[in-house]
Structures are given as structure tokens and as C-alpha cells.
Design an enzyme around this catalytic site. Structure first.
Site, PDB file in Angstrom:
ATOM      1  N   LYS A  27      -0.216  -7.355   0.088  1.00 46.58           N
ATOM      2  CA  LYS A  27       1.179  -7.546  -0.328  1.00 46.58           C
ATOM      3  C   LYS A  27       1.789  -8.586   0.604  1.00 46.58           C
ATOM      4  O   LYS A  27       2.213  -8.276   1.718  1.00 46.58           O
ATOM      5  CB  LYS A  27       1.976  -6.238  -0.247  1.00 46.58           C
ATOM      6  CG  LYS A  27       1.527  -5.170  -1.251  1.00 46.58           C
ATOM      7  CD  LYS A  27       0.424  -4.305  -0.718  1.00 46.58           C
ATOM      8  CE  LYS A  27       0.077  -3.192  -1.716  1.00 46.58           C
ATOM      9  NZ  LYS A  27      -1.083  -2.408  -1.296  1.00 46.58           N
ATOM     10  N   LYS A  72       1.192   2.303   5.731  1.00 48.94           N
ATOM     11  CA  LYS A  72      -0.068   2.051   6.429  1.00 48.94           C
ATOM     12  C   LYS A  72       0.282   1.406   7.767  1.00 48.94           C
ATOM     13  O   LYS A  72       0.178   0.179   7.934  1.00 48.94           O
ATOM     14  CB  LYS A  72      -0.956   1.097   5.618  1.00 48.94           C
ATOM     15  CG  LYS A  72      -1.262   1.567   4.187  1.00 48.94           C
ATOM     16  CD  LYS A  72      -0.381   0.881   3.207  1.00 48.94           C
ATOM     17  CE  LYS A  72      -0.797   1.066   1.756  1.00 48.94           C
ATOM     18  NZ  LYS A  72      -1.070   2.380   1.292  1.00 48.94           N
ATOM     19  N   HIS A  93       3.753   5.925   1.264  1.00 55.25           N
ATOM     20  CA  HIS A  93       2.775   4.885   0.956  1.00 55.25           C
ATOM     21  C   HIS A  93       2.476   4.024   2.183  1.00 55.25           C
ATOM     22  O   HIS A  93       1.782   3.016   2.098  1.00 55.25           O
ATOM     23  CB  HIS A  93       3.327   4.016  -0.187  1.00 55.25           C
ATOM     24  CG  HIS A  93       2.336   3.083  -0.784  1.00 55.25           C
ATOM     25  ND1 HIS A  93       2.393   1.705  -0.603  1.00 55.25           N
ATOM     26  CD2 HIS A  93       1.255   3.311  -1.569  1.00 55.25           C
ATOM     27  CE1 HIS A  93       1.390   1.132  -1.260  1.00 55.25           C
ATOM     28  NE2 HIS A  93       0.674   2.078  -1.850  1.00 55.25           N
ATOM     29  N   ASP A 139       1.059   3.619  22.326  1.00 58.45           N
ATOM     30  CA  ASP A 139       1.750   3.454  23.613  1.00 58.45           C
ATOM     31  C   ASP A 139       3.032   2.647  23.491  1.00 58.45           C
ATOM     32  O   ASP A 139       3.456   1.991  24.460  1.00 58.45           O
ATOM     33  CB  ASP A 139       0.812   2.798  24.639  1.00 58.45           C
ATOM     34  CG  ASP A 139      -0.332   3.720  25.046  1.00 58.45           C
ATOM     35  OD1 ASP A 139      -0.221   4.941  24.817  1.00 58.45           O
ATOM     36  OD2 ASP A 139      -1.341   3.219  25.575  1.00 58.45           O
ATOM     37  N   HIS A 198      -5.649  -5.991  -2.628  1.00 58.10           N
ATOM     38  CA  HIS A 198      -4.692  -4.946  -2.278  1.00 58.10           C
ATOM     39  C   HIS A 198      -3.591  -5.475  -1.355  1.00 58.10           C
ATOM     40  O   HIS A 198      -2.734  -4.723  -0.911  1.00 58.10           O
ATOM     41  CB  HIS A 198      -5.450  -3.788  -1.614  1.00 58.10           C
ATOM     42  CG  HIS A 198      -4.696  -2.506  -1.554  1.00 58.10           C
ATOM     43  ND1 HIS A 198      -4.376  -1.875  -0.370  1.00 58.10           N
ATOM     44  CD2 HIS A 198      -4.181  -1.723  -2.539  1.00 58.10           C
ATOM     45  CE1 HIS A 198      -3.721  -0.765  -0.625  1.00 58.10           C
ATOM     46  NE2 HIS A 198      -3.582  -0.643  -1.921  1.00 58.10           N
ATOM     47  N   ASP A 215       8.437 -21.474   1.950  1.00 57.43           N
ATOM     48  CA  ASP A 215       8.860 -22.722   2.612  1.00 57.43           C
ATOM     49  C   ASP A 215       8.396 -22.895   4.061  1.00 57.43           C
ATOM     50  O   ASP A 215       9.102 -23.514   4.857  1.00 57.43           O
ATOM     51  CB  ASP A 215      10.401 -22.815   2.612  1.00 57.43           C
ATOM     52  CG  ASP A 215      10.943 -23.316   1.292  1.00 57.43           C
ATOM     53  OD1 ASP A 215      10.133 -23.648   0.411  1.00 57.43           O
ATOM     54  OD2 ASP A 215      12.171 -23.370   1.157  1.00 57.43           O
TER      55      ASP A 215
END
Length: 397
Positions: A115, A295, A293, A300, A113, A120
Site C-alpha cells: 500500500k 502490521k 488490520h 525499546d 500486497h 511529485d
């Protein structure tokens, strides 16, 4: 394992595809040595073909391009992209490919899952954004709302190690010996900024609970405010207890969730938690402007995380996930301002009376959904003990 924070980074918050894809494409087009890219989805749309084209151009000028996609989330990849990429010299692998439409095993729920992209030894990208156009969604859910981060500096070493290790694992499992990597030393990235960050992954061996640990530790240390935006939110007992303890000691807690969803079962299951959360003083908003979508979280204004990991049993117990965790007031303040703006202009706050007015059959449906999700996790090999008592034994760390 505890998060290893490294100073000297330059981090850029990228809001949705409008920020992310121009930055990613520019980095790919300037690559001279190597490119690693991991994605759960690689969509057959305008963005998918733009990224594929950039990868092909890089491979044709001699860059070593290595792409890993999930065998379920990117099940279209072999037909839509693989011939073109292979002809250009791009190397591509599938994590747990699906074998036949009705080939169902326990590990089917365990997906890649993450991404990620590393170019380089110079720049890396971490976040929740798949290779998919923000407008590739039903009309009332456009555009997709999500985040990623570009990383320059020492923390890039951690990302590079993770993508290289994943490539080696998948190539070995796929018997793709010709795709094995030659030994290289880790990139020695010089300090280019002033921000401190750590890269965290979730897997089933050494890093099984790293992302969960980071969240709970930050929540336990919160003094003023916790702001969470998460697409799929169904925390286990330890995470929930940490939130409730923070609320009881006076920390302001705001949770932004999906108002429009592509997984109604998970949304119904999540709604079983609303009443208790509201009674504890936690504010819950549902984002209704489009498909959220994200996450991410800010605590603080000094601690922040952006990544692929939802706060649900699939992300915290099953999937391969990756998050960047940042200790920097400027970065945390920027993400907080962005989330508050999204809440003000696209979200609706839930009120306790809404829940009390729900008919009995609606409440029953939500509890049934909760039970189904728990059963799915059990089928995948994790029962109630693992879900509710994560991280209670030292040997599980």
C-alpha cells in the site's frame, strides 16, 4: 540486503483512515508532476470513489497518474473504476490478474500486497491501509484499525524507486508498451527533518528476506520491551526463536492480535502458538473493539516499523510487501502510546487457563488449520525447508 537508513526525514504517523485519507487526498489534489499509487484493495465505496475522483482531477490537469492494483484483491477495479479513470487519462495496471473463476495456479497466492503512494518527489505514504472505507465492514467490526506513515525527505527516494520499478515490471509483463516510463533520474530529496528511516520491500529476488532480517535484528538487540501489533501472526522458526530468546533474557514482550477476523483459518492456526508463547512469558492480547488490520512494531521505543507485511508465511515468503523502518525515539514513543491505548481500551489479555479449558476437538481443529496453512504455502512453491529455515543460507539473502 541490509536496511539503508537515511537521516533528515520528517515522518508523520497516521492512525487509520481518519488520518490517512485526508492526507492522501490533499497530496493528490496538490500534485503537479506525477502520482504513483499501489493498493491490494480498491473498494467500490465512498473512499474508493473519492480517491478515484482525485486521481481523475490530477490526470486532467496534466499530472502523470500511474495506478497499480492487485488482480485478485482488487478484482472489482476493472468494472468499478477503470473506464472512468482511463477516460480521464489515468494509467492503470493489474498485478497477476485473475483469468476466470476457476483459473488456479501456484502463483495465485503470490499477491501485490503493498500500500504505497508517491506524489511529485515530495511526499510518500507507506502502511497497511488499502483504498477502502474504515466502515466498509460488518457492523461489529467497524471501524478498521490500521496505520500508515507519510514520508518527506531522503527516504522518499527509496519509495519512489520501488513504485517506479514495480510499474515497469507489471507494464512489461502485461505487454503495455504504451505505459513504459521515460528515463528519469532519482529524486534528490533534501533533508527536511531529523528522523532516520529505511524503506524495505519483500520480493523473490534481491529482497527476499529484508523485512524478516530487520525484525529479527531488532528483536535480537532488544533490551527492554518488544511491542508487536499484527493482523495475521504465524511466524517461522527463526522469528519465533528470536522472540523466545528475547523473553528468556528478560525483555517484556506484548503481542496484539485480531479478536475479530476475516480469515478464521489463519486465526485458528495462530492459536496453536499461544500456549508456548504464554509459557515463555509473552503476553498476548486480542483486539475485540473492531477489526484490527495493523502490521506494526515498536522495540525499546527507539525502533519502529509500519507497513503492509504481516508476520506470516504469505507476507514473509510470498507476497510483494513494503515497510518503513524508523530509528527515532519520538516516532517510536508515539506509536507505542497509540498501541498501549488500543490495548487498554479495546483488547482482552489471554490467560493460560483459557487454553487448558479448551476441549480436545477445539485443539484438534486449530492444529488442522495450522497444517492447512502450511500445505497452502507448499502448494505455492515453498516447502517446510523454506518456511522453517529462512535466511539460513547466504545465497538466499
Amino acid at each position: 540486503m541490509a536496511a539503508e537508513f537515511l537521516p533528515g526525514n520528517r515522518l508523520t504517523l497516521l492512525n487509520s483512515g481518519d488520518d490517512y485519507f485526508p492526507a492522501l487526498l490533499a497530496a493528490i489534489d496538490s500534485a503537479n508532476l506525477e502520482i504513483y499509487l499501489e493498493s491490494y484493495i480498491f473498494a467500490d465505496d465512498e473512499i474508493g470513489h473519492e480517491v478515484a475522483g482525485a486521481l481523475c482531477r490530477a490526470a486532467q490537469r496534466g499530472v502523470q497518474v500511474s495506478v497499480t492494483v492487485d488482480g485478485f484483491g482488487a478484482s472489482n477495479f476493472a468494472a468499478d473504476f477503470l473506464p472512468r479513470l482511463t477516460e480521464a487519462g489515468v494509467r492503470a495496471l493489474f498485478y497477476r490478474p485473475e483469468i476466470g473463476r476457476f483459473h488456479i495456479k501456484r502463483h495465485r497466492l503470490r499477491r501485490l500486497h503493498r500500500k504505497l503512494a508517491v506524489i511529485d518527489h515530495r511526499i510518500a505514504f507507506v502502511g497497511g491501509i488499502n483504498i477502502v472505507d474504515d466502515n466498509n465492514a460488518p457492523e461489529d467490526m467497524r471501524p478498521r484499525f490500521d496505520y500508515a506513515v507519510s514520508i518527506e525527505g531522503p527516504t522518499l527516494q527509496q519509495v519512489h524507486h520501488a513504485v517506479r520499478h514495480m510499474w515497469e515490471i507489471v507494464s512489461w509483463a502485461s505487454l503495455k508498451r504504451r505505459f513504459r516510463l521515460s528515463p528519469v533520474s532519482s529524486p534528490q530529496c533534501q533533508a527536511v527533518g531529523t528522523q532516520s528511516a529505511a524503506f524495505l520491500i519483500r520480493d523473490n529476488i534481491r529482497h527476499r528476506n529484508d523485512i524478516l532480517h530487520a525484525y529479527v535484528e531488532a528483536i535480537d538487540n532488544a533490551k527492554d520491551e518488544i511491542l508487536i501489533a499484527n493482523a495475521y501472526f504465524l511466524p517461522g522458526v527463526r522469528f519465533g526463536r528470536a522472540l523466545y530468546a528475547a523473553a528468556k533474557r528478560g525483555v517484556r514482550i506484548t503481542v496484539l492480535l485480531q479478536g475479530k477476523t476475516d480469515h478464521q483459518l489463519l486465526r485458528y492456526a495462530t492459536q496453536t502458538l499461544y500456549a508456548t508463547a504464554l509459557e515463555t512469558g509473552i503476553r498476548i492480547f486480542e483486539y475485540e473493539k473492531s477489526f484490527m488490520h495493523a502490521k506494526v512494531a515498536v522495540i525499546d521505543s527507539a525502533w519502529a516499523t509500519v507497513g503492509s507485511s504481516n508476520i506470516d508465511p504469505f507476507s514473509l515468503l510470498l507476497n510483494k510487501e513494503a515497510n518503513i523502518v524508523v530509528r527515532d525515539p519520538r516516532f517510536g514513543g508515539e506509536l507505542r502510546d497509540s498501541l498501549l491505548n488500543a490495548i487498554e481500551h479495546g483488547a482482552r489479555e489471554l490467560q493460560p487457563e483459557e487454553l487448558s479449558r479448551q476441549p480436545w476437538h477445539s485443539r484438534l481443529l486449530r492444529w488442522l488449520a495450522y497444517g492447512v496453512v502450511r500445505a497452502m504455502v507448499g502448494i505455492a512453491g515453498y516447502g517446510q525447508h523454506h518456511w522453517q529455515n529462512q535466511d539460513t543460507k547466504p545465497e538466499q539473502q
